[in-house]
Write a protein that holds these residues in place. Structure first.
Motif, PDB file in Angstrom:
ATOM      1  N   SER A 522       0.819  -1.228   0.000  1.00  5.36           N
ATOM      2  CA  SER A 522       0.000   0.000   0.000  1.00  5.36           C
ATOM      3  C   SER A 522       0.842   1.263   0.000  1.00  5.36           C
ATOM      4  CB  SER A 522      -0.923   0.004   1.222  1.00  5.36           C
ATOM      5  OG  SER A 522      -0.175  -0.077   2.419  1.00  5.36           O
ATOM      6  N   PRO A 527      -4.825   6.852   2.349  1.00  2.00           N
ATOM      7  CA  PRO A 527      -5.321   6.122   3.526  1.00  2.00           C
ATOM      8  C   PRO A 527      -6.622   5.377   3.313  1.00  2.00           C
ATOM      9  CG  PRO A 527      -4.462   8.255   4.173  1.00  2.00           C
ATOM     10  CD  PRO A 527      -4.450   8.229   2.673  1.00  2.00           C
ATOM     11  N   GLU A 530      -5.950   2.433   1.181  1.00  2.00           N
ATOM     12  CA  GLU A 530      -5.219   1.467   1.995  1.00  2.00           C
ATOM     13  C   GLU A 530      -6.172   0.677   2.894  1.00  2.00           C
ATOM     14  OE1 GLU A 530      -1.472   1.466   5.141  1.00  2.00           O
ATOM     15  OE2 GLU A 530      -2.749   3.225   4.963  1.00  2.00           O
ATOM     16  N   TYR A 531      -7.130   1.380   3.509  1.00  2.00           N
ATOM     17  CA  TYR A 531      -8.105   0.717   4.388  1.00  2.00           C
ATOM     18  C   TYR A 531      -8.936  -0.289   3.596  1.00  2.00           C
ATOM     19  CZ  TYR A 531     -12.317   0.022   7.160  1.00  2.00           C
ATOM     20  OH  TYR A 531     -13.360  -0.546   7.829  1.00  2.00           O
ATOM     21  N   ASN A 532      -9.416   0.127   2.427  1.00  2.00           N
ATOM     22  CA  ASN A 532     -10.221  -0.762   1.589  1.00  2.00           C
ATOM     23  C   ASN A 532      -9.417  -1.973   1.123  1.00  2.00           C
ATOM     24  OD1 ASN A 532     -12.550   0.822   1.766  1.00  2.00           O
ATOM     25  ND2 ASN A 532     -11.925   2.101   0.029  1.00  2.00           N
ATOM     26  N   ASN A 534      -6.859  -3.336   2.701  1.00  2.00           N
ATOM     27  CA  ASN A 534      -6.677  -4.246   3.846  1.00  2.00           C
ATOM     28  C   ASN A 534      -7.922  -5.095   4.073  1.00  2.00           C
ATOM     29  OD1 ASN A 534      -4.102  -3.300   4.346  1.00  2.00           O
ATOM     30  ND2 ASN A 534      -4.786  -1.730   5.789  1.00  2.00           N
ATOM     31  N   ARG A 535      -9.091  -4.465   3.938  1.00  2.00           N
ATOM     32  CA  ARG A 535     -10.340  -5.193   4.117  1.00  2.00           C
ATOM     33  C   ARG A 535     -10.500  -6.266   3.043  1.00  2.00           C
ATOM     34  NH1 ARG A 535     -15.678  -1.672   3.797  1.00  2.00           N
ATOM     35  NH2 ARG A 535     -14.978  -1.659   1.621  1.00  2.00           N
ATOM     36  N   SER A 554      -0.311   0.631  10.221  1.00  2.00           N
ATOM     37  CA  SER A 554      -1.765   0.529  10.152  1.00  2.00           C
ATOM     38  C   SER A 554      -2.167  -0.721   9.387  1.00  2.00           C
ATOM     39  CB  SER A 554      -2.351   1.761   9.468  1.00  2.00           C
ATOM     40  OG  SER A 554      -1.831   1.882   8.156  1.00  2.00           O
ATOM     41  N   THR A 555      -1.292  -1.188   8.516  1.00  2.00           N
ATOM     42  CA  THR A 555      -1.543  -2.415   7.753  1.00  2.00           C
ATOM     43  C   THR A 555      -1.175  -3.643   8.575  1.00  2.00           C
ATOM     44  OG1 THR A 555      -1.157  -1.296   5.645  1.00  2.00           O
ATOM     45  CG2 THR A 555      -0.913  -3.688   5.658  1.00  2.00           C
ATOM     46  N   TYR A 597      -2.675   7.791  12.505  1.00  2.00           N
ATOM     47  CA  TYR A 597      -3.802   6.857  12.484  1.00  2.00           C
ATOM     48  C   TYR A 597      -4.871   7.207  13.525  1.00  2.00           C
ATOM     49  CZ  TYR A 597      -0.066   4.304  10.192  1.00  2.00           C
ATOM     50  OH  TYR A 597       0.973   3.952   9.384  1.00  2.00           O
TER      51      TYR A 597
END
Length: 598
Positions: A522, A527, A530-532, A534-535, A554-555, A597
């Motif tokens: 990522s 951000p 990156e969140y999407n 990871n999900r 955060s990952t 974060y």
């Protein structure tokens, strides 16, 4: 690099290697090529020696015009047929055959390049040889067919003009043979000199070519315009490279000049032209052993015979120099991969437990990994963290068998990974590297790669959606058929760094791999993206083992287990929360990043 001394057997073997490739690739063309060479040189003898001699002899002896006319018509007919045959071979057969021969040789090189151990690219000498082999491939084919032409043409000239001289003036053969032997020796010295210069220039030329690429590749355009100091450095390096090449050639310039002067003027112009014409005039004017028409014919024919010997005099040095280049190609093609498997066991389709036991690895005598031990459960999500140079990327390269450990063992499902079929083992791994690459091809081809003809479109779209590329795909006029980069297509799409990374990740999502390795997956994403990611990553890889490297904690916090590496060792291991409670190096790194974060 020192010039290699070649044996006669090696010279013959190397040249025959390319000739066999030519005959296998285009047998009809090679037969036509030999026939055309014989026809061309035999026809020149018929026209310029026998024909001129016949006409001059007819004039001196008072033969009838009708007899001369018949001969002239015959000669014109032979020349017309020869012109047609030559045009057919050169303009039709050769145009189709040469690309096929070049293709087959390059295929051999490309296939071997794809099999090379990664360590080969770390060896400057081997890499220089690889570049030389690839760059000289087309030239080697041309040189080898030219060598065949020299041999066949030289023999044809010797049989025609040589036979003519033996029946008319055997002394001329002795003079021309002397010239031939002298030129043979000098040409050999010159070709060795040229090859040595080529080898010395090779590494410098690579550096100069790199600078050339920097100035025209799109990826460097902004940097060059914003950082003038970089341009100055590149200009300085370019000047330095040019100066070094100039110095190499300057050092041999006088020797080249002297040798060329001896070969071209003493052996040719003085020994043959001055010496032999004086001898012929003496024979005609003083001894009166030959007619003046014979003086003209013999002198003109001596040039042809000289050219025949001259051609043959160049055969050995030409074959030697060609052999040196072919030797580089054959050395490259004969390289035996060190990363192999003696057992070639099949790889389990389902993810298995990975055991890394006491693994150490050194690169160029520098210890990178030191007694690493780690257990990774089937379908477990493992994060490798640590500062640059800790050995994270090296460890995953060992897992992928791009390198083999110096000591210790890595096993999958209780079996040493060195016992699995190497190609199949790597096929079961999906990876996105920090320095991932997209190709000048369509979006679809970049995801499917060699599966693009049999790929599952619905699965492809799902992979793109999971990587977060769907919105961008909707904006592309040609959708999956959109060509990437504008290097070859005017309507090509230049993606942003984040968009490229999403495509690289989609490539891994599509691949049916039991082990997924992500190196900074990522790094180019915002951000939210990156969140999407990871999900999606956790959803898609439920039944897969995942190992990822990331400096973004955060990952890594979502991993089942985090391994903190430092100086080639694992110094901390555990879940995100347990490592925070430990209050060690990982906790320090987390607190340093926590602000972004929270």
């Amino acid at each position: 690099m020192n010039q290699k001394q070649q044996s006669g057997k090696e010279i013959i073997s190397n040249n025959l290697f390319i000739l066999r490739l030519c005959f296998r690739s285009a047998p009809f063309y090679m037969i036509c090529y030999i026939f055309e060479t014989i026809r061309h040189d035999a026809l020149i003898f018929f026209e310029h020696t026998y024909g001129i001699g016949f006409v001059l002899d007819a004039a001196e002896k008072g033969k009838s015009f009708e007899e001369v006319l018949h001969f002239m018509l015959l000669m014109f007919a032979v020349l017309a047929i020869g012109g047609f045959v030559s045009g057919y071979v050169v303009e039709y057969v050769e145009i189709k055959a040469l690309p096929k021969i070049q293709y087959n040789l390059k295929q051999l090189l490309y296939q071997k390049a794809a099999e090379l151990d990664v360590a080969c690219y770390d060896n400057p000498d081997y890499y220089n040889d690889f570049i030389l082999a690839a760059s000289e491939a087309d030239k080697v084919i041309g040189r080898t067919t030219q060598l065949l032409k020299f041999i066949v043409g030289g023999i044809t000239i010797l049989l025609t003009n040589g036979g003519y001289f033996l029946s008319r003036d055997i002394f001329a053969v002795a003079i021309i043979m002397l010239s031939f032997l002298l030129r043979l020796f000098i040409a050999g010295v010159i070709n060795k000199l040229n090859y040595r210069v080529r080898l010395e220039e090779n590494a410098i030329e690579r550096r100069r070519s790199y600078i050339h690429r920097v100035f025209y590749l799109n990826e460097y355009a902004k940097e060059l315009r914003l950082n003038k100091d970089v341009s100055k450095k590149l200009y300085a390096d370019f000047d330095k490279s040019n100066h070094e090449i100039y110095q190499i050639n300057k050092e041999v310039a006088k020797k080249r000049f002297t040798l060329t002067l001896l070969r071209n003027y003493f052996c040719n112009d003085f020994l043959l032209d001055v010496g032999y014409i004086s001898y012929l005039v003496y024979r005609a004017a003083v001894v009166r052993a030959i007619s003046y028409s014979n003086v003209v014919v013999l002198f003109n024919s001596s040039r042809r015979l000289r050219n025949g010997f001259d051609t043959l005099s160049g055969v050995l040095p030409w074959a030697m120099e060609t052999s040196l280049y072919v030797g580089k190609i054959r050395t490259f093609l004969s390289y035996e991969t060190k990363i192999t498997s003696s057992k070639n066991l099949p790889v389990p389709k389902e993810p298995g437990a990975i055991r890394i036991k006491d693994v150490s690895f050194s690169y160029q005598e520098k210890r990178i990994l030191n007694s690493i031990t780690m257990n990774i459960g089937a379908c477990e999500k493992i994060a490798l963290v640590g500062y640059n140079g800790a050995g994270k990327t090296t460890l995953i390269k060992l897992l992928m068998r791009l390198y083999d450990a110096d000591s210790g063992e890595i096993s999958l499902g209780g079996i040493d990974i060195r016992d699995f079929n190497v190609k199949e083992y790597r096929e079961r791994i999906g990876a996105v590297f920090q320095d991932y690459r997209l190709y000048a091809a369509t979006v679809e081809e970049n995801i499917l790669l060699d599966l693009h003809e049999t790929g599952d479109k619905s699965r492809l779209l799902s992979s793109l959606d999971s990587s977060g590329f769907t919105q961008k795909l909707r904006e592309l006029k040609d959708g999956l058929s959109t060509p990437l980069t504008r290097e070859f297509e005017e309507n090509g799409e230049d993606l942003s760094g984040g968009e490229k990374q999403k495509l690289a990740i989609a490539r891994v999502f599509y691949k049916d791999a039991g082990l997924i390795i992500l190196d900074e997956p990522s790094s180019a994403l915002d951000p939210i993206a990156e969140y999407n990611l990871n999900r999606s990553l956790m959803e898609i890889t439920k039944n897969k083992t995942v190992i990822f490297i990331s400096h973004r904690l955060s990952t890594t916090r979502f991993a089942d287990k985090i391994c903190m590496m430092e100086n080639g060792q694992i110094i901390e291991e555990g879940s995100h929360n347990s490592l925070l409670e430990m209050n060690g190096k990982y906790a320090q790194m987390w607190r340093a990043q926590a602000g972004r974060y929270q």
